[in-house]
Design a protein around this motif. Structure first.
Motif, PDB file in Angstrom:
ATOM      1  N   ILE A  79       0.807  -1.214   0.000  1.00  0.00           N
ATOM      2  CA  ILE A  79       0.000   0.000   0.000  1.00  0.00           C
ATOM      3  C   ILE A  79       0.843   1.268   0.000  1.00  0.00           C
ATOM      4  O   ILE A  79       0.327   2.344  -0.219  1.00  0.00           O
ATOM      5  N   THR A  80       2.156   1.131   0.194  1.00  0.00           N
ATOM      6  CA  THR A  80       3.021   2.320   0.191  1.00  0.00           C
ATOM      7  C   THR A  80       3.967   2.262  -0.997  1.00  0.00           C
ATOM      8  O   THR A  80       4.150   1.216  -1.625  1.00  0.00           O
ATOM      9  N   ARG A  81       4.581   3.424  -1.263  1.00  0.00           N
ATOM     10  CA  ARG A  81       5.552   3.507  -2.345  1.00  0.00           C
ATOM     11  C   ARG A  81       6.762   2.611  -2.065  1.00  0.00           C
ATOM     12  O   ARG A  81       7.324   2.009  -2.976  1.00  0.00           O
ATOM     13  N   ALA A  82       7.155   2.545  -0.813  1.00  0.00           N
ATOM     14  CA  ALA A  82       8.289   1.694  -0.430  1.00  0.00           C
ATOM     15  C   ALA A  82       7.978   0.224  -0.726  1.00  0.00           C
ATOM     16  O   ALA A  82       8.848  -0.519  -1.217  1.00  0.00           O
ATOM     17  N   ASN A  83       6.725  -0.198  -0.433  1.00  0.00           N
ATOM     18  CA  ASN A  83       6.319  -1.579  -0.742  1.00  0.00           C
ATOM     19  C   ASN A  83       6.430  -1.859  -2.243  1.00  0.00           C
ATOM     20  O   ASN A  83       6.925  -2.913  -2.657  1.00  0.00           O
ATOM     21  N   ILE A  84       5.966  -0.893  -3.034  1.00  0.00           N
ATOM     22  CA  ILE A  84       6.000  -1.045  -4.499  1.00  0.00           C
ATOM     23  C   ILE A  84       7.445  -1.154  -4.978  1.00  0.00           C
ATOM     24  O   ILE A  84       7.783  -1.999  -5.815  1.00  0.00           O
ATOM     25  N   ARG A  85       8.325  -0.310  -4.420  1.00  0.00           N
ATOM     26  CA  ARG A  85       9.743  -0.346  -4.813  1.00  0.00           C
ATOM     27  C   ARG A  85      10.371  -1.699  -4.490  1.00  0.00           C
ATOM     28  O   ARG A  85      11.150  -2.240  -5.271  1.00  0.00           O
ATOM     29  N   SER A  86      10.025  -2.242  -3.329  1.00  0.00           N
ATOM     30  CA  SER A  86      10.577  -3.546  -2.947  1.00  0.00           C
ATOM     31  C   SER A  86      10.066  -4.647  -3.887  1.00  0.00           C
ATOM     32  O   SER A  86      10.814  -5.560  -4.239  1.00  0.00           O
ATOM     33  N   LEU A  87       8.807  -4.515  -4.342  1.00  0.00           N
ATOM     34  CA  LEU A  87       8.273  -5.501  -5.289  1.00  0.00           C
ATOM     35  C   LEU A  87       8.970  -5.391  -6.654  1.00  0.00           C
ATOM     36  O   LEU A  87       9.161  -6.390  -7.336  1.00  0.00           O
ATOM     37  N   ILE A  88       9.355  -4.164  -7.015  1.00  0.00           N
ATOM     38  CA  ILE A  88      10.056  -3.973  -8.288  1.00  0.00           C
ATOM     39  C   ILE A  88      11.441  -4.607  -8.219  1.00  0.00           C
ATOM     40  O   ILE A  88      11.879  -5.282  -9.158  1.00  0.00           O
ATOM     41  N   THR A  89      12.135  -4.409  -7.086  1.00  0.00           N
ATOM     42  CA  THR A  89      13.466  -5.022  -6.944  1.00  0.00           C
ATOM     43  C   THR A  89      13.356  -6.541  -6.868  1.00  0.00           C
ATOM     44  O   THR A  89      14.260  -7.250  -7.332  1.00  0.00           O
ATOM     45  N   ALA A  90      12.248  -7.049  -6.307  1.00  0.00           N
ATOM     46  CA  ALA A  90      12.039  -8.498  -6.223  1.00  0.00           C
ATOM     47  C   ALA A  90      11.566  -9.080  -7.560  1.00  0.00           C
ATOM     48  O   ALA A  90      11.340 -10.285  -7.669  1.00  0.00           O
ATOM     49  N   ASN A  91      11.373  -8.221  -8.567  1.00  0.00           N
ATOM     50  CA  ASN A  91      10.956  -8.624  -9.913  1.00  0.00           C
ATOM     51  C   ASN A  91       9.535  -9.178  -9.947  1.00  0.00           C
ATOM     52  O   ASN A  91       9.186  -9.951 -10.832  1.00  0.00           O
ATOM     53  N   THR A  92       8.730  -8.782  -8.955  1.00  0.00           N
ATOM     54  CA  THR A  92       7.314  -9.149  -8.951  1.00  0.00           C
ATOM     55  C   THR A  92       6.546  -8.211  -9.882  1.00  0.00           C
ATOM     56  O   THR A  92       5.615  -8.618 -10.552  1.00  0.00           O
ATOM     57  N   ILE A  93       6.959  -6.950  -9.884  1.00  0.00           N
ATOM     58  CA  ILE A  93       6.421  -5.970 -10.831  1.00  0.00           C
ATOM     59  C   ILE A  93       7.518  -5.713 -11.858  1.00  0.00           C
ATOM     60  O   ILE A  93       8.622  -5.310 -11.505  1.00  0.00           O
ATOM     61  N   ARG A  94       7.199  -5.975 -13.123  1.00  0.00           N
ATOM     62  CA  ARG A  94       8.180  -5.793 -14.192  1.00  0.00           C
ATOM     63  C   ARG A  94       7.770  -4.643 -15.096  1.00  0.00           C
ATOM     64  O   ARG A  94       6.583  -4.373 -15.252  1.00  0.00           O
ATOM     65  N   ILE A  95       8.785  -4.003 -15.731  1.00  0.00           N
ATOM     66  CA  ILE A  95       8.526  -2.924 -16.687  1.00  0.00           C
ATOM     67  C   ILE A  95       8.882  -3.435 -18.076  1.00  0.00           C
ATOM     68  O   ILE A  95      10.007  -3.896 -18.304  1.00  0.00           O
ATOM     69  N   LYS A  96       7.906  -3.363 -18.982  1.00  0.00           N
ATOM     70  CA  LYS A  96       8.144  -3.807 -20.362  1.00  0.00           C
ATOM     71  C   LYS A  96       9.022  -2.780 -21.072  1.00  0.00           C
ATOM     72  O   LYS A  96       8.893  -1.579 -20.832  1.00  0.00           O
ATOM     73  N   PRO A  97       9.896  -3.223 -21.977  1.00  0.00           N
ATOM     74  CA  PRO A  97      10.687  -2.260 -22.758  1.00  0.00           C
ATOM     75  C   PRO A  97       9.805  -1.509 -23.754  1.00  0.00           C
ATOM     76  O   PRO A  97       8.742  -1.994 -24.136  1.00  0.00           O
ATOM     77  N   ILE A  98      10.276  -0.328 -24.171  1.00  0.00           N
ATOM     78  CA  ILE A  98       9.513   0.469 -25.127  1.00  0.00           C
ATOM     79  C   ILE A  98       9.549  -0.217 -26.477  1.00  0.00           C
ATOM     80  O   ILE A  98      10.617  -0.569 -26.975  1.00  0.00           O
ATOM     81  N   ALA A  99       8.387  -0.430 -27.058  1.00  0.00           N
ATOM     82  CA  ALA A  99       8.299  -1.025 -28.395  1.00  0.00           C
ATOM     83  C   ALA A  99       8.069   0.092 -29.387  1.00  0.00           C
ATOM     84  O   ALA A  99       6.976   0.640 -29.479  1.00  0.00           O
ATOM     85  N   GLY A 100       9.135   0.457 -30.110  1.00  0.00           N
ATOM     86  CA  GLY A 100       9.023   1.538 -31.088  1.00  0.00           C
ATOM     87  C   GLY A 100       8.518   0.999 -32.414  1.00  0.00           C
ATOM     88  O   GLY A 100       8.361  -0.204 -32.604  1.00  0.00           O
ATOM     89  N   THR A 101       8.267   1.901 -33.350  1.00  0.00           N
ATOM     90  CA  THR A 101       7.844   1.498 -34.686  1.00  0.00           C
ATOM     91  C   THR A 101       9.064   1.020 -35.458  1.00  0.00           C
ATOM     92  O   THR A 101      10.062   1.719 -35.523  1.00  0.00           O
ATOM     93  N   SER A 102       8.944  -0.173 -36.039  1.00  0.00           N
ATOM     94  CA  SER A 102      10.063  -0.755 -36.772  1.00  0.00           C
ATOM     95  C   SER A 102      10.266  -0.013 -38.087  1.00  0.00           C
ATOM     96  O   SER A 102       9.311   0.241 -38.814  1.00  0.00           O
ATOM     97  N   ARG A 103      11.530   0.325 -38.401  1.00  0.00           N
ATOM     98  CA  ARG A 103      11.836   1.043 -39.644  1.00  0.00           C
ATOM     99  C   ARG A 103      12.378   0.084 -40.704  1.00  0.00           C
ATOM    100  O   ARG A 103      12.821   0.529 -41.757  1.00  0.00           O
TER     101      ARG A 103
END
Length: 151
Positions: free
Chosen positions: A37-61
């Motif tokens: 419920i806190t920002r610190a909790n979210i940060r710990s989940l990100i470091t634990a790789n429970t919350i992942r960030i997808k890479p940016i998918a650009g337009t293919s040239r």
């Protein structure tokens, strides 16, 4: 049981600074995410790789690059050209390119002290007045002025 994690996704988006569509939650650890419920909790989940960030998918040239290569290949040989020379490359553009190259040559000659300042300006005016045909012609004119000065 379906858990609504929209608020968690919004909070994680604010913490990470990316859009909500780039965040993915690990389906095996959803209870940990609901407890966060806190920002610190979210940060710990990100470091634990429970919350992942997808890479940016650009337009293919890739397709655009191949099309450009095809366009540059086609229709440039003799016989495929349509329109006279002045229509494909304008007279003014040809003149400007010629004058710039000749003036560059004159400047180099003056910096090397091959020609004096008054000689430079007489040749410069000839270049601007389209009297000089090309670089070879300019070189012969420079040689003539240098030989006149020496004699």
């Amino acid at each position: 049981m379906v858990i609504n994690l929209r608020a968690k996704k919004r909070l994680a988006s604010r913490v990470t600074g990316v859009g909500i569509h780039r965040l993915t939650f690990d389906p095996e650890h959803l209870e940990n995410i609901t407890d966060a419920i806190t920002r610190a909790n979210i940060r710990s989940l990100i470091t634990a790789n429970t919350i992942r960030i997808k890479p940016i998918a650009g337009t293919s040239r890739g397709r655009a690059h191949t099309k450009k290569a095809q366009r540059s290949k086609r229709g440039t040989k003799q016989g495929s050209k349509q329109g006279r020379k002045g229509a494909r490359v304008g007279k003014k553009r040809v003149y400007v390119a010629k004058v710039r190259s000749l003036r560059r040559l004159l400047k180099i000659a003056k910096d090397r002290k091959d020609i004096t300042n008054p000689e430079f300006w007489t040749l410069y005016k000839k270049v601007g007045g389209n009297t000089v045909r090309n670089k070879a012609h300019l070189r012969t004119l420079m040689e003539d002025t240098i030989s006149k000065r020496k004699n």
